[in-house]
Design a protein around this motif. Sequence first.
Motif, PDB file in Angstrom:
ATOM      1  N   PHE A   1       9.868 -20.141   3.637  1.00  0.00           N
ATOM      2  CA  PHE A   1       9.963 -20.709   2.298  1.00  0.00           C
ATOM      3  C   PHE A   1      10.997 -19.924   1.520  1.00  0.00           C
ATOM      4  CE2 PHE A   1       5.564 -21.725   3.484  1.00  0.00           C
ATOM      5  CZ  PHE A   1       5.623 -23.099   3.346  1.00  0.00           C
ATOM      6  N   ASN A   2      11.994 -20.609   1.012  1.00  0.00           N
ATOM      7  CA  ASN A   2      13.062 -19.965   0.232  1.00  0.00           C
ATOM      8  C   ASN A   2      13.607 -18.739   0.949  1.00  0.00           C
ATOM      9  OD1 ASN A   2      12.267 -21.845  -1.795  1.00  0.00           O
ATOM     10  ND2 ASN A   2      10.673 -20.395  -2.425  1.00  0.00           N
ATOM     11  N   GLY A   3      13.870 -18.871   2.226  1.00  0.00           N
ATOM     12  CA  GLY A   3      14.447 -17.773   2.982  1.00  0.00           C
ATOM     13  C   GLY A   3      13.443 -16.712   3.418  1.00  0.00           C
ATOM     14  N   LYS A   4      12.192 -16.845   2.976  1.00  0.00           N
ATOM     15  CA  LYS A   4      11.178 -15.855   3.362  1.00  0.00           C
ATOM     16  C   LYS A   4      10.379 -16.394   4.550  1.00  0.00           C
ATOM     17  CE  LYS A   4       7.076 -13.877   1.494  1.00  0.00           C
ATOM     18  NZ  LYS A   4       6.145 -14.917   1.093  1.00  0.00           N
ATOM     19  N   LYS A   5      10.428 -15.634   5.652  1.00  0.00           N
ATOM     20  CA  LYS A   5       9.759 -16.098   6.864  1.00  0.00           C
ATOM     21  C   LYS A   5       8.259 -15.890   6.741  1.00  0.00           C
ATOM     22  CE  LYS A   5      11.439 -16.751  11.419  1.00  0.00           C
ATOM     23  NZ  LYS A   5      12.710 -17.432  11.301  1.00  0.00           N
ATOM     24  N   VAL A   6       7.497 -16.965   6.887  1.00  0.00           N
ATOM     25  CA  VAL A   6       6.039 -16.844   6.815  1.00  0.00           C
ATOM     26  C   VAL A   6       5.453 -16.902   8.227  1.00  0.00           C
ATOM     27  CG1 VAL A   6       3.920 -17.877   5.948  1.00  0.00           C
ATOM     28  CG2 VAL A   6       5.939 -17.793   4.484  1.00  0.00           C
ATOM     29  N   LEU A   7       5.860 -17.885   9.005  1.00  0.00           N
ATOM     30  CA  LEU A   7       5.428 -17.957  10.403  1.00  0.00           C
ATOM     31  C   LEU A   7       6.657 -17.684  11.273  1.00  0.00           C
ATOM     32  CD1 LEU A   7       3.081 -21.076  10.373  1.00  0.00           C
ATOM     33  CD2 LEU A   7       2.507 -18.669  10.019  1.00  0.00           C
ATOM     34  N   ASP A   8       6.505 -16.793  12.229  1.00  0.00           N
ATOM     35  CA  ASP A   8       7.654 -16.322  12.987  1.00  0.00           C
ATOM     36  C   ASP A   8       7.353 -16.405  14.479  1.00  0.00           C
ATOM     37  OD1 ASP A   8       9.976 -15.143  13.774  1.00  0.00           O
ATOM     38  OD2 ASP A   8       9.428 -13.118  13.138  1.00  0.00           O
ATOM     39  N   GLY A   9       7.163 -17.633  14.956  1.00  0.00           N
ATOM     40  CA  GLY A   9       6.882 -17.823  16.377  1.00  0.00           C
ATOM     41  C   GLY A   9       5.406 -17.710  16.706  1.00  0.00           C
ATOM     42  N   VAL A  10       4.598 -18.567  16.118  1.00  0.00           N
ATOM     43  CA  VAL A  10       3.158 -18.547  16.395  1.00  0.00           C
ATOM     44  C   VAL A  10       2.873 -19.361  17.655  1.00  0.00           C
ATOM     45  CG1 VAL A  10       0.890 -19.324  15.591  1.00  0.00           C
ATOM     46  CG2 VAL A  10       2.487 -18.244  13.992  1.00  0.00           C
TER      47      VAL A  10
END
Lengths: 274, 242
Positions: B11-20
């Motif tokens: 979201f807006n460049g902020k990674k929340v999920l990174d390869g789940v």
Amino acid sequence: MLLRGSAGDDGAKLNRDQSSYVRAVGRAVITGFQQWGSAFILLGRIVLSLRHLPRQFEQVVLQMMAMGVHSLPVVVFSAVFTGMVAAVQAAYQMQGLVPSIWLGTGICRAILTELGPVLTALVVAGRVGSGIAAELGTMKVTEQIDALETMAVDPVEHLVMPRFVAGAVMSPVLTIFANFIALIGGWLVAVLSVGITTQVYLDGLRFHFHTRDLMGGIIKSIFFGVIIATSGCFHGFAAEGGAAGVGRAATKAVVAAAVMILIFDYIVSAWIFR
Amino acid sequence: MIQIQGLNKSFNGKKVLDGVDLEVRTGETMVIIGTSGCGKSVLLRHIIGLMRPDRGSVSVDGTELNRIGKRDLYQLRKRFGMLFQGSALFDSLSVEDNVALGLRQHTALTREEIGEKVESKLGMVGMAGSGKLMPAELSGGMKKRVGLARALSMDPEYVLYDEPTTGLDPISADRINDLMAGLQEKLRITSVVVTHDMVSAGRVADRIAMLHQGRIIFCGTPQEIKKSPDERIQRFIRGEAD
Ligand SMILES: Nc1ncnc2c1ncn2[C@@H]1O[C@H](COP(=O)(O)OP(=O)(O)O)[C@@H](O)[C@H]1O
Ligand SMILES: [Mg+2]
């Protein structure tokens, strides 16, 4: 030395300000396009969902009540004064130039083509547009819209389309009503303050009455109703971040609707009144 | 079976999920734990197609959510029930109408049949006879239970719970735990429960997965997680800050 140093700092600051300014403008333009894009997508989805109108009939009627019937008092109130102002202004502008038989004509055409539809739309935008945005915005931030989605119930069909249809239908109805009330307001001033007789006022109304004036105003009001409902729904659905977000959505819905109403007023006028 | 592969979301460049990567087997209760704001709700929203992945995929019984149109997605969602963190009851509708909405929309049942079904679901969550109340008249725990009744109204195969016990007093929380445990015993529903409540996780989980910094860093049974040597997991279980 000191002087030069500070001048250099200023230059750098200016440069930085400029580039951040350019970036901010760029971002605003992109956001603007994105917003228009999603607004048009919403409009497309509304049009597609119109085929389910029969099964949403109950909702449409409910929304018509909420928008139309409950807007009557404020519409009546503003229409009376609109008509009265129109009469005062017409009498003032025509003073010594135009025979008073024309007073009714001037009032009538101004009301039917512009004042009735536009002022009604602006008043309704304030009341209905903000209401829609607040209601749907609250549903959005409390995840009720998501809940509908997870239950395989289309929020556009169930929430947006009925409001859209109600807006498109009730805006012209309210406008016709407002036109009538405003003409009465104009008559009050014409007779009581300007001092012409009722007969002269009515003759003036009839004298240059064009159906096109009336219809043009009504066609405008259909556009306005669509704008009000769509703006309310769009900004409501875009609400984010709790109660404050809902408040912002309501404000945006009204401002956007008001601006769009004036823009479309010009476009439709230029198209019809040639 | 729900299969999540390489799920990425920013979201807006902020990674929340990174390869789940995660697999939820049919009939099991998978509990996903993790600190607040680590992306548990975001993960759950992907499972029911409320959000689209930036990269990676979510499949339900072999159907990849990202590859199907709206009509098929809606069809699939009818097999799901979801309990939202804030219950998300429709506040303009009575309790009864909240629970009946899906049935009215998607089934050809008569008014009486729907009424019976609604009453039985409300009975199941211990809210029998409160159909006429409005959501505003309910306490937080009651809202959760009505939300659960609504999630179960269409007899779903999958139920997703977003923090079902958060914000409840211990008694109400226990009641919800009982309900969840009972459901999976009686109905063999496949459940995904997102929570940071370890008591609740221990009560209902067949397996527990821990989400940390956008990835699943552990997935195993409640016994296994207790024995995990991973310090991040142990700290979470003991409720200690880093
Ligand atoms: N729609 C959204 N837009 C922007 N950011 C979001 C959105 N949804 C979630 N986030 C961000 O993703 C992160 C994870 O959120 P969430 O999944 O709600 O956490 P939790 O694990 O507590 O449920 C948060 O930092 C949140 O700000
Ligand atoms: Mg959450």
